[in-house]
Design an enzyme around this catalytic site. Structure first.
Site, PDB file in Angstrom:
ATOM      1  CG  HIS A 380     -24.194  55.544 101.092  1.00 56.93           C
ATOM      2  ND1 HIS A 380     -23.302  56.082 100.381  1.00 56.93           N
ATOM      3  CD2 HIS A 380     -24.870  54.782 100.437  1.00 56.93           C
ATOM      4  CE1 HIS A 380     -23.471  55.655  98.964  1.00 56.93           C
ATOM      5  NE2 HIS A 380     -24.609  54.998  98.997  1.00 56.93           N
ATOM      6  N   PRO A 381     -22.038  55.646 104.668  1.00 59.99           N
ATOM      7  CG  PRO A 381     -19.755  56.068 104.239  1.00 59.99           C
ATOM      8  CD  PRO A 381     -20.900  55.555 103.677  1.00 59.99           C
ATOM      9  CB  SER A 397     -16.756  55.852 101.405  1.00 60.92           C
ATOM     10  OG  SER A 397     -17.917  55.437 100.929  1.00 60.92           O
ATOM     11  CB  ALA A 399     -11.356  58.164  96.840  1.00 64.34           C
ATOM     12  CD  GLN A 401     -16.902  60.550 104.318  1.00 61.19           C
ATOM     13  OE1 GLN A 401     -16.243  61.245 105.095  1.00 61.19           O
ATOM     14  NE2 GLN A 401     -17.715  59.628 104.604  1.00 61.19           N
ATOM     15  CB  VAL A 436     -18.297  64.388  98.770  1.00 62.66           C
ATOM     16  CG1 VAL A 436     -19.323  64.216  99.988  1.00 62.66           C
ATOM     17  CG2 VAL A 436     -17.639  63.435  98.528  1.00 62.66           C
TER      18      VAL A 436
END
Length: 481
Positions: A380-381, A397, A399, A401, A436
């Site tokens: 995961h970033p 990711s 979309a 964030q 998120v």
């Protein structure tokens, strides 16, 4: 690679949110009466069977008589044709309530006056098979031959082929054979729902077209007068029907209309003491205004018009490995092995929804080693990190964030995230992970500062749960909830 095991039964159905059937007149419930006409089609050596009938009669604990006629059993069945049928015919025609008949083809052939009466009343005559016998031990070829002959004889006796089928005493092949026959508007040999639905079999290159299923019932059914765990007198029958009706009606009024099936037999409810209870229920149901009384063919036509078959866009349980991994390999960030292992599980129709497939993927993830799960976490970033700034995140990711506004931070906010990311990774050895879409920028920052105080064991478990939550959101974008 061997084909993984697939579970053919559908334990999901419509799930928590069944469709609105849109019954005519905005009815809260569709009430449907079936009169099973079996008299003259039951097991008898006169009909070429090996033994007498033993099912659904007044004789408690009846057993087949091999090679012999059972005079008492035959006469009980004859009561249904000679007296019970006509009592029910008068009851329903006087009440102007439509009826579907499940007619055994050989029984109909032996009762021409009753067939004429059914037709003059506008009753639907569906087929109940060639003979009223148990098909569980029949081979597929002989059962198919009986089905073909049932349609032929029914058409000859009634003047038109049957639109619906309920065999009743089925084998594991019965429904598939009926669907493959291709001429039925509906098949009713299931008891698994309160609404019609489309059955399309296993989908693995099967040429059988989708079949409309109108489930039947064995609970709101006078057969319970003929079994030990059943009704002993008419008031029990009425009470059960009334309570079932009231539940259906209340649920329909609350926005979940459904279908109430009621199964009847001429030799059972056609007896005077039981017919009185049936009349009482008919009067009770008719006293409500939002009720659609229909034949089963009417329901089938309505469903075809308002809920035609639609091929689902994705059905994970029917995919091959390559397609499955291509579609779902990124649900767990950069970890296609999770999808590969989930594919090997016993997937079935219940896994063709977001929740169902999520469970399978999570099982594969949870059963992996700690090192493998750590690899997923590390894939995961960072939130609002360098990859995001360089626009090198996966589409998912990116979309996710953006949904929390992490792509539009001020310089001060970006600096805060950068420092928190560094501190978190230094302590735990993997990036801070949070779903998120459950959060805002403010709540993410709050969670960041709270969770960094956790032990590594607790935070590892928390991060894994968040990975699973992210996966659920990703699947929800692809599959029905």
């Amino acid at each position: 690679m061997t084909q993984p095991k697939r579970y053919v039964r559908d334990m999901r159905g419509y799930g928590a949110n069944p469709p609105d059937p849109e019954w005519p007149g905005g009815a809260h419930v569709c009430v449907q009466f079936v009169v099973n006409y079996e008299e003259g089609g039951e097991n008898s050596i006169l009909h070429g069977d090996a033994a007498s009938e033993a099912f659904l009669s007044e004789i408690t604990g009846a057993q087949p008589w091999p090679g012999m006629r059972h005079w008492n059993m035959e006469s009980i069945y004859e009561y249904g044709a000679r007296a019970g049928f006509w009592r029910l015919h008068r009851l329903f025609t006087n009440a102007q309530v439509p009826v579907t008949v499940y007619g055994v083809a050989t029984a109909l052939a032996r009762s021409p006056d009753q067939v004429a009466a059914m037709q003059s009343a506008g009753w639907e005559i569906a087929t109940h098979g060639l003979r009223w016998i148990d098909y569980r031990n029949h081979d597929e070829a002989s059962e198919r031959a009986d089905l073909v002959e049932a349609v032929r004889l029914h058409t000859e006796v009634v003047g038109e082929r049957p639109s619906g089928l309920y065999l009743g005493r089925t084998s594991v092949n019965s429904v598939r054979l009926a669907c493959a026959e291709g001429g039925f508007d509906y098949v009713s040999d299931t008891y698994d729902d309160d609404l019609p639905y489309w059955l399309d079999h296993d989908g693995h290159g099967n040429p059988i077209p989708p079949q409309l299923i109108l489930p039947y019932t064995l609970d709101a059914n006078d057969m319970r007068f003929a079994i030990q765990a059943g009704f002993t007198e008419g008031e029990q029958f009425f009470t059960y029907l009334r309570d079932a009706f009231d539940t259906h009606y209340a649920e329909g009024r609350a926005g979940r209309p459904s279908m109430m099936n009621i199964g009847l037999h001429c030799r059972l409810v056609g007896r005077p003491g039981r017919a009185a209870a049936l009349k009482k229920f008919i009067d009770y149901a008719k006293s409500h205004d939002k009720v659609w009384f229909a034949r089963r063919i009417d329901i089938a036509r309505h469903w075809r018009e308002h809920h035609p078959y639609r091929l689902p866009a994705l059905r994970p349980s029917r995919m091959g490995l390559e397609d499955f991994v291509t579609r779902f390999g990124s649900i767990f960030e950069h970890s296609p092995w999770v999808a590969e292992r989930a594919f090997e599980l016993e997937l079935g129709p219940a896994h063709d929804s977001a929740g169902g497939l999520h469970n399978a993927l999570c099982r594969a993830f949870r059963s992996a080693s700690e090192e493998e799960r750590l690899g997923v976490l590390k894939a995961h970033p960072d939130l609002a990190g360098k990859l995001a700034a360089a626009k090198r995140l996966t589409a998912e990711s990116t979309a996710e964030q953006a949904s929390a506004g992490l792509d539009a931070l001020t310089d001060a906010e970006r600096e805060t995230f950068t420092q928190l990311n560094a501190d978190y990774v230094a302590k735990f050895g993997f990036p801070f992970i949070i779903a998120v879409r459950d959060n805002t920028r403010a709540s993410i920052l709050e969670a960041f500062t709270t969770r960094i105080a956790n032990s590594r064991e607790d935070e590892f478990a928390t991060a894994c749960r968040q990975v699973e939550r992210i996966a659920w959101y990703r699947l929800r974008d692809m599959l029905p909830a």
